[in-house]
Write an enzyme that holds these catalytic residues in place. Structure first.
Site, PDB file in Angstrom:
ATOM      1  N   THR A  80      37.862   2.220 -14.960  1.00 41.88           N
ATOM      2  CA  THR A  80      37.143   1.170 -15.392  1.00 41.88           C
ATOM      3  C   THR A  80      35.381   1.783 -15.884  1.00 41.88           C
ATOM      4  O   THR A  80      35.176   2.887 -15.396  1.00 41.88           O
ATOM      5  CB  THR A  80      36.700   0.170 -14.468  1.00 41.88           C
ATOM      6  OG1 THR A  80      36.000   0.744 -13.310  1.00 41.88           O
ATOM      7  CG2 THR A  80      38.121  -0.599 -13.859  1.00 41.88           C
ATOM      8  N   ILE A 113      38.269  -4.640 -12.618  1.00 41.32           N
ATOM      9  CA  ILE A 113      39.095  -5.068 -11.641  1.00 41.32           C
ATOM     10  C   ILE A 113      38.969  -6.548 -11.356  1.00 41.32           C
ATOM     11  O   ILE A 113      39.913  -7.315 -11.185  1.00 41.32           O
ATOM     12  CB  ILE A 113      39.035  -4.239 -10.165  1.00 41.32           C
ATOM     13  CG1 ILE A 113      39.128  -2.921 -10.434  1.00 41.32           C
ATOM     14  CG2 ILE A 113      39.691  -4.923  -9.260  1.00 41.32           C
ATOM     15  CD1 ILE A 113      38.819  -2.113  -9.074  1.00 41.32           C
ATOM     16  N   TYR A 159      25.741   5.423  -2.955  1.00 42.47           N
ATOM     17  CA  TYR A 159      26.971   4.806  -3.025  1.00 42.47           C
ATOM     18  C   TYR A 159      27.792   4.689  -1.976  1.00 42.47           C
ATOM     19  O   TYR A 159      27.977   3.673  -1.585  1.00 42.47           O
ATOM     20  CB  TYR A 159      27.658   5.354  -4.340  1.00 42.47           C
ATOM     21  CG  TYR A 159      28.775   4.371  -4.724  1.00 42.47           C
ATOM     22  CD1 TYR A 159      28.890   3.345  -5.235  1.00 42.47           C
ATOM     23  CD2 TYR A 159      30.215   4.888  -4.315  1.00 42.47           C
ATOM     24  CE1 TYR A 159      30.089   2.600  -5.644  1.00 42.47           C
ATOM     25  CE2 TYR A 159      31.404   4.154  -4.706  1.00 42.47           C
ATOM     26  CZ  TYR A 159      31.389   2.906  -5.292  1.00 42.47           C
ATOM     27  OH  TYR A 159      32.488   2.381  -5.554  1.00 42.47           O
ATOM     28  N   LYS A 193      28.730   1.379   0.383  1.00 39.80           N
ATOM     29  CA  LYS A 193      30.183   0.947   0.674  1.00 39.80           C
ATOM     30  C   LYS A 193      30.494   1.206   2.229  1.00 39.80           C
ATOM     31  O   LYS A 193      31.412   0.206   2.635  1.00 39.80           O
ATOM     32  CB  LYS A 193      30.943   2.054  -0.121  1.00 39.80           C
ATOM     33  CG  LYS A 193      31.150   1.674  -1.554  1.00 39.80           C
ATOM     34  CD  LYS A 193      31.545   0.403  -1.878  1.00 39.80           C
ATOM     35  CE  LYS A 193      31.356  -0.187  -3.238  1.00 39.80           C
ATOM     36  NZ  LYS A 193      31.828  -1.438  -3.767  1.00 39.80           N
TER      37      LYS A 193
END
Ligand SMILES: NC(=O)c1ccc[n+]([C@@H]2O[C@H](COP(=O)([O-])OP(=O)(O)OC[C@H]3O[C@@H](n4cnc5c(N)ncnc54)[C@H](OP(=O)(O)O)[C@@H]3O)[C@@H](O)[C@H]2O)c1
Ligand SMILES: *[C@@H]1O[C@H](CO)[C@@H](O)[C@H](O)[C@H]1NC(C)=O
Ligand SMILES: *[C@@H]1O[C@H](CO)[C@@H](O)[C@H](O)[C@H]1NC(C)=O
Ligand SMILES: *[C@@H]1O[C@H](CO)[C@@H](O)[C@H](O)[C@H]1NC(C)=O
Ligand SMILES: *[C@@H]1O[C@H](CO)[C@@H](O)[C@H](O)[C@H]1NC(C)=O
Ligand SMILES: *[C@@H]1O[C@H](CO)[C@@H](O)[C@H](O)[C@H]1NC(C)=O
Ligand SMILES: CC(=O)N[C@H]1CO[C@H](CO)[C@@H](O)[C@@H]1O
Length: 354
Positions: free
Chosen positions: A269, A77, A232, A236
């Site tokens: 990705t 990105i 994770y 975040k």
């Protein structure tokens, strides 16, 4: 349809793999829980990506003379974000682990016909605190004003690993390094903004924050089972908490800096290399996910859109303001995490008053 089949295949295959691995039952249950949670939240947001297709676009205004700093960006990105910023005639400072790769970007973009903007590249490993300090020093030497800071570099899942400073890898890469970088570049960001045109800090967070929780007694998952998805989600959530806290702080201190968190969408990705999704149903991301350019638009929107002027502290999904989880809006939790992180990093004063 594809989605349902894909998710089911992932959950089944993951369950079989987990059972075969002969792990303790408690860990099996935890891993299965996060597998299901990630599939559920991912599916929800992916369906939204489809319905919000028309709303994932933003204007590309010329911003000549403005300076942006981005972490990562040699692929994924971030690469597309840099490209769009160049189109807007922005000077982009890239912090990445492979400087040569970063420097090759510009000639590639020029070949693609982008004539505006420029790139400066400095070494940065965001998971290493000393590297963050050196990077910030280099940037500050050449620029006393910064208009945009894009906290983009990130990793997802992967086996347990510890950063050089002794933190769980996702916490240190996605959250801690960016906390320090934001602190160190805050003076330049303050100078870069004006009352009618705030400078902006944009965190590429994730919908995964919704299932995150912060475990203050064991932030590094040392004395509990390590479920990468859980770590994770924690990292975040931490990003959004911090973003919202800092935005309030800047408002209180009358500083022209605003903060946004962005969920870029589900984007195909290398970030997914370590997921069951990519190993079991590799056709699904390429079929249903956004491509990196599409994922870059929400980030650009948060940086450049006129419509967000003075509207910091917001969470952007597909170029529209969106409601983050209740936890992300918990003011006391935000402050607790801020205090906690300041202490980890030995930061005396983060800004003028705290
Ligand atoms: N893809 C999605 O669907 C999705 C969804 C929600 C949120 N996000 C977030 O979007 C951001 C970008 O992800 P992506 O999808 O573009 O992933 P990606 O293609 O894997 O790119 C990750 C980037 O981060 C850099 N990076 C990783 N660790 C680093 C470190 N220690 N120091 C410096 N740079 C480092 C990588 O640089 P190297 O080339 O040096 O490894 C690379 O440029 C992440 O914060 C991610 O959490 C992505
Ligand atoms: C993003 O999170 C980092 C910590 O990861 C923090 O330092 C930074 O200020 C946050 N910025 C935004 C916009 O959320
Ligand atoms: C910007 O706004 C703040 C608060 O609204 C005010 O204190 C400050 O004087 C303004 N600065 C300029 C340059 O107008
Ligand atoms: C936090 O970690 C500790 C292990 O040190 C564990 O006992 C506790 O249940 C965890 N709390 C949450 C909310 O997960
Ligand atoms: C991810 O997987 C692809 C395809 O196997 C590979 O080309 C790429 O180098 C991998 N990227 C990372 C960061 O591991
Ligand atoms: C954070 O630290 C400040 C200053 O030490 C203190 O006044 C405040 O109560 C703390 N907040 C939380 C939620 O721990
Ligand atoms: C799903 C999606 O992302 N659609 C659009 C988002 O915006 C870009 C740029 O305008 C388009 O190319 C995509 O088709």
């Amino acid at each position: 349809m594809f989605l349902a089949i894909g998710c089911l295949m992932v959950i089944c295959a993951a369950t079989i793999a987990i059972i075969k691995s002969k792990k303790p039952l408690k860990l099996i249950i935890l891993e299965a829980k996060y597998e299901i949670l990630f599939n559920a939240i991912g599916s929800k947001y992916m369906i939204q990506d489809v319905f919000m297709r028309k709303r994932n676009t933003t204007e590309l205004p010329m911003k000549s003379g403005n300076v942006a700093v981005i972490t990562g960006g040699t692929r994924g990105i971030g690469l597309e974000v840099i490209k769009l910023l160049l189109k807007c005639d922005v000077t982009v400072i890239v912090g990445c682990r492979n400087v040569q790769q970063g420097e090759n970007l510009l000639s590639k973009f020029r070949e693609d016909g982008i004539k505006t903007g420029s790139i400066e590249v400095y070494l940065l490993d965001i998971s290493v605190l000393e590297s963050v300090r050196n990077f910030a020093k280099e940037v500050a030497k050449k620029h006393d004003k910064i208009n945009y800071l894009i906290n983009n570099a990130g990793i997802m899942f992967g086996p347990w690993a510890e950063s050089r400073d002794g933190y769980e890898s996702q916490f240190s890469t996605n959250y801690l390094g960016h906390f320090l970088l934001t602190h160190l570049l805050l003076p330049q960001l303050k100078k870069g903004g004006t009352n009618s045109s705030h400078s902006r800090v944009v965190n590429v967070s994730s919908c995964a924050h919704v299932i995150g929780k912060i475990n203050f007694t064991d932030i590094n998952f040392r004395s509990q089972y390590y479920v990468p998805g859980e770590a994770y989600a924690q990292s975040k959530l931490a990003q959004i908490l911090f973003s919202n806290f800092l935005n309030r702080l800047m408002v209180n201190e009358n500083e022209p800096v605003q903060f946004h968190s962005v969920h870029p969408g589900l984007v195909n990705t290398d970030l997914f290399n370590d997921t069951n999704l990519k190993t079991i149903v590799p056709w699904l991301p390429s079929l249903l996910f956004k491509n990196p350019e599409q994922g870059a638009y929400p980030v650009i929107h948060a940086c450049l859109s006129e419509s967000l002027e003075g509207k910091g502290g917001t969470y952007i999904n597909n170029c529209v303001e969106y409601q983050p989880s209740d936890q992300a809006l918990d003011v006391e939790l935000q402050e607790k995490l801020f205090n906690f992180t300041k202490k980890l990093l030995n930061i005396e004063k983060f800004s003028r008053n705290v």
